[in-house]
Scaffold this active site. Structure first.
Site, PDB file in Angstrom:
ATOM      1  N   ASP A   1     -11.796  -1.676  -9.232  1.00  0.00           N
ATOM      2  CA  ASP A   1     -11.918  -0.554 -10.161  1.00  0.00           C
ATOM      3  C   ASP A   1     -10.906  -0.605 -11.301  1.00  0.00           C
ATOM      4  O   ASP A   1     -11.224  -0.220 -12.430  1.00  0.00           O
ATOM      5  CB  ASP A   1     -11.747   0.770  -9.414  1.00  0.00           C
TER       6      ASP A   1
ATOM      7  N   GLU B   1       0.848  -1.202   0.000  1.00  0.00           N
ATOM      8  CA  GLU B   1       0.000   0.000   0.000  1.00  0.00           C
ATOM      9  C   GLU B   1       0.881   1.248   0.000  1.00  0.00           C
ATOM     10  O   GLU B   1       1.749   1.401   0.858  1.00  0.00           O
ATOM     11  CB  GLU B   1      -0.918  -0.005   1.229  1.00  0.00           C
TER      12      GLU B   1
ATOM     13  N   GLY C   1      -7.086   0.544   3.492  1.00  0.00           N
ATOM     14  CA  GLY C   1      -8.493   0.793   3.231  1.00  0.00           C
ATOM     15  C   GLY C   1      -8.731   1.491   1.910  1.00  0.00           C
ATOM     16  O   GLY C   1      -9.862   1.545   1.426  1.00  0.00           O
TER      17      GLY C   1
ATOM     18  N   GLU D   1      -0.323   4.418   0.253  1.00  0.00           N
ATOM     19  CA  GLU D   1      -0.866   5.554   0.999  1.00  0.00           C
ATOM     20  C   GLU D   1      -1.522   5.122   2.302  1.00  0.00           C
ATOM     21  O   GLU D   1      -0.882   5.087   3.341  1.00  0.00           O
ATOM     22  CB  GLU D   1      -1.868   6.316   0.123  1.00  0.00           C
TER      23      GLU D   1
ATOM     24  N   HIS E   1     -44.979  -6.181   9.034  1.00  0.00           N
ATOM     25  CA  HIS E   1     -45.778  -4.956   9.036  1.00  0.00           C
ATOM     26  C   HIS E   1     -45.698  -4.306  10.410  1.00  0.00           C
ATOM     27  O   HIS E   1     -45.758  -5.004  11.425  1.00  0.00           O
ATOM     28  CB  HIS E   1     -47.242  -5.300   8.725  1.00  0.00           C
TER      29      HIS E   1
ATOM     30  N   GLY F   1     -16.481  10.826 -14.026  1.00  0.00           N
ATOM     31  CA  GLY F   1     -16.013   9.447 -14.183  1.00  0.00           C
ATOM     32  C   GLY F   1     -14.646   9.229 -13.572  1.00  0.00           C
ATOM     33  O   GLY F   1     -14.081  10.118 -12.935  1.00  0.00           O
TER      34      GLY F   1
END
Length: 466
Positions: free
Chosen positions: A313, A32, A37, A34, A445, A273
């Site tokens: 991503d 990682e 998470g 940075e 309900h 985007g």
């Protein structure tokens, strides 16, 4: 081998994959550059929801009279709102660190680059502490995520002061009095909703003919109407020609239906985007195929390079944290040779505006484009008992069924807390439920979820309370 698997990136894709790999008995490292998470926990999903909650609560203070309540001189401390958001992010960042230690996952702090190796590429890390470290594993998984897309040619280049991406929008020193949001996807709409809740004049610009273009058209239209009631202004079908910085703000030149228009505000948020983080990783030299800034993968998240995978991503849409986690678990379970979930499982999408929007599966239009004969049901919250009691009657539930098989193939909602309800329909689609199972399901309900049942009944002409 130093490790069985090395994961580059510790967002919801990376850290979840690392945990699952450890559970499967693998020796795992995560790199990682940075914060543990990733963007989601530190600069995306989580801190934005903290801001939105503050905005929602503040906005509700203006409606207390409807509940027989009173409050004098409501106000907000903007620095305190931002500070709370950052504390929430810090808490979750610390939680990921705890999980890494619990599962004996080595965290290597630094920036990774890949070099040719066998059976998987070598990982060379430029360490935060200085120097480099080269590590080798049987498998390497890219989970490097993505960042905000910018368009420098027309001025959509963030400066941190008057032109923001989501990152700058999370931690401004003061709340702007006026704001232009360029892009009406989930990110743009959520920030528009938050800043409007605190009183800012907000205009949202969308290039396509309608806002929230990935949502069902009925939901999109209802959302715009609801947002406009709250004071938001929209320019749909608008092409941004230029963004200029003024002495005390920004000016955006747009074209709508062939007519030029100029909009001014204190700040502009660019939400047009994202692009995958594929640069400076050595991917080109390895021969990794990249399509429009995203790594191309197969049905098990593998790239064309032996031992190298990509999830989340960086591997393409939908750009959602839960999609990244799902892909990561599937990928590592496939590597381990254990039974895994289907990558084609339905992925719900949520927008945490006021009102909220949630959807899963096909829209009515998409189903028809595929040649599927459909049965569509709708049920409004305005006649739902719990919604009336809560004073939250805005919105509706819409269901889309395959007319031939009765299978639920899509569900779309707008209203209060629908993001907490969509999972019911997600489970139904995952289990290949038909109208028979949904009609036979007992919904408690009074709950707003009863609208889900009624919308399912309505698709087959059996609705009870309309």
């Amino acid at each position: 081998m130093d490790f069985d698997v090395i994961i580059i990136g510790s967002g919801p894709g990376g850290y979840v994959t690392a945990i699952r790999a450890s559970q499967l008995g693998m020796k795992v490292a995560i790199v990682e550059r940075e914060n543990l998470g990733g963007i989601c926990l530190n600069w995306g999903c989580i801190p934005t929801k903290a801001l939105l909650k503050s905005g929602e609560v503040y906005e509700q203070l203006g409606h207390l009279g409807e509940y027989g309540l009173k409050v004098e001189k409501a106000s907000f401390d903007f620095a305190g709102v931002v500070q709370r958001s950052r504390k929430v992010a810090a808490q979750l960042n610390s939680g990921v660190g705890f999980l890494m230690k619990k599962h004996k996952i080595e965290v290597i702090e630094g920036t990774a680059k890949l070099e040719k190796g066998s059976p998987a590429p070598k990982v060379v890390v430029a360490l935060k502490a200085g120097g480099t470290r080269t590590v080798q594993a049987k498998h390497v998984i890219l989970a490097t995520g993505a960042r905000a897309r910018t368009i420098p040619a027309i001025g959509l280049e963030p400066d941190g002061e008057r032109v923001w991406t989501y990152r700058e929008a999370l931690t401004p020193k003061t709340c702007p009095k006026s704001l232009i949001v360029i892009g009406s996807g989930a990110i743009g709409i959520e920030f528009a909703s938050f800043y409007r809740a605190l009183g800012a004049d907000v205009t949202v610009i969308e290039a396509l003919p309608r806002i929230l273009p990935v949502e069902d058209e009925e939901v999109s239209k209802a959302a715009q109407k609801a947002y406009e009631k709250r004071g938001l202004t929209f320019r749909a079908g608008a092409s941004v020609k230029k963004l200029s910085k003024l002495k005390a703000g920004v000016s955006v030149e747009i074209e709508v239906a062939g007519k030029a228009e100029s909009l001014d505000a204190e700040v502009a948020i660019v939400a047009v985007g994202i692009v995958g983080n594929v640069e400076n990783l050595g991917l080109e030299a390895l021969g990794v195929k990249i399509d429009r800034t995203h790594v191309v993968t197969d049905s098990h998240c593998a790239t064309g390079v032996p031992g190298l995978y990509a999830i989340g991503d960086v591997a393409g849409p939908p750009w959602l944290a839960h999609k990244a986690s799902h892909e990561g678990v599937h990928c590592i379970e496939h590597i381990a040779g254990v039974p895994s979930s289907n990558l084609n499982s339905p992925i719900p999408g949520c927008t945490y505006s006021t009102p909220q929007i949630a959807s899963v599966g096909l829209t009515e239009a998409a189903a028809k484009e595929k040649g599927i004969a459909v049965k569509v049901g709708r049920f409004p919250f305005r006649v739902n008992g719990k919604a009336i009691a809560a004073g939250e009657t805005e919105g509706f539930v819409k269901t889309v069924f395959d007319a031939k098989t009765g299978a639920l193939i899509g569900a779309h909602m707008i209203g209060t807390e629908v993001t907490e309800m969509i999972q019911g329909f997600t489970v139904a689609i995952t289990l290949e439920a038909t109208e028979a199972e949904l009609h036979a399901t007992v919904f408690p309900h009074p709950t707003m979820s009863e609208a889900m049942h009624e919308a399912s009944l309505d698709a087959f002409g059996l609705v009870l309370h309309v």
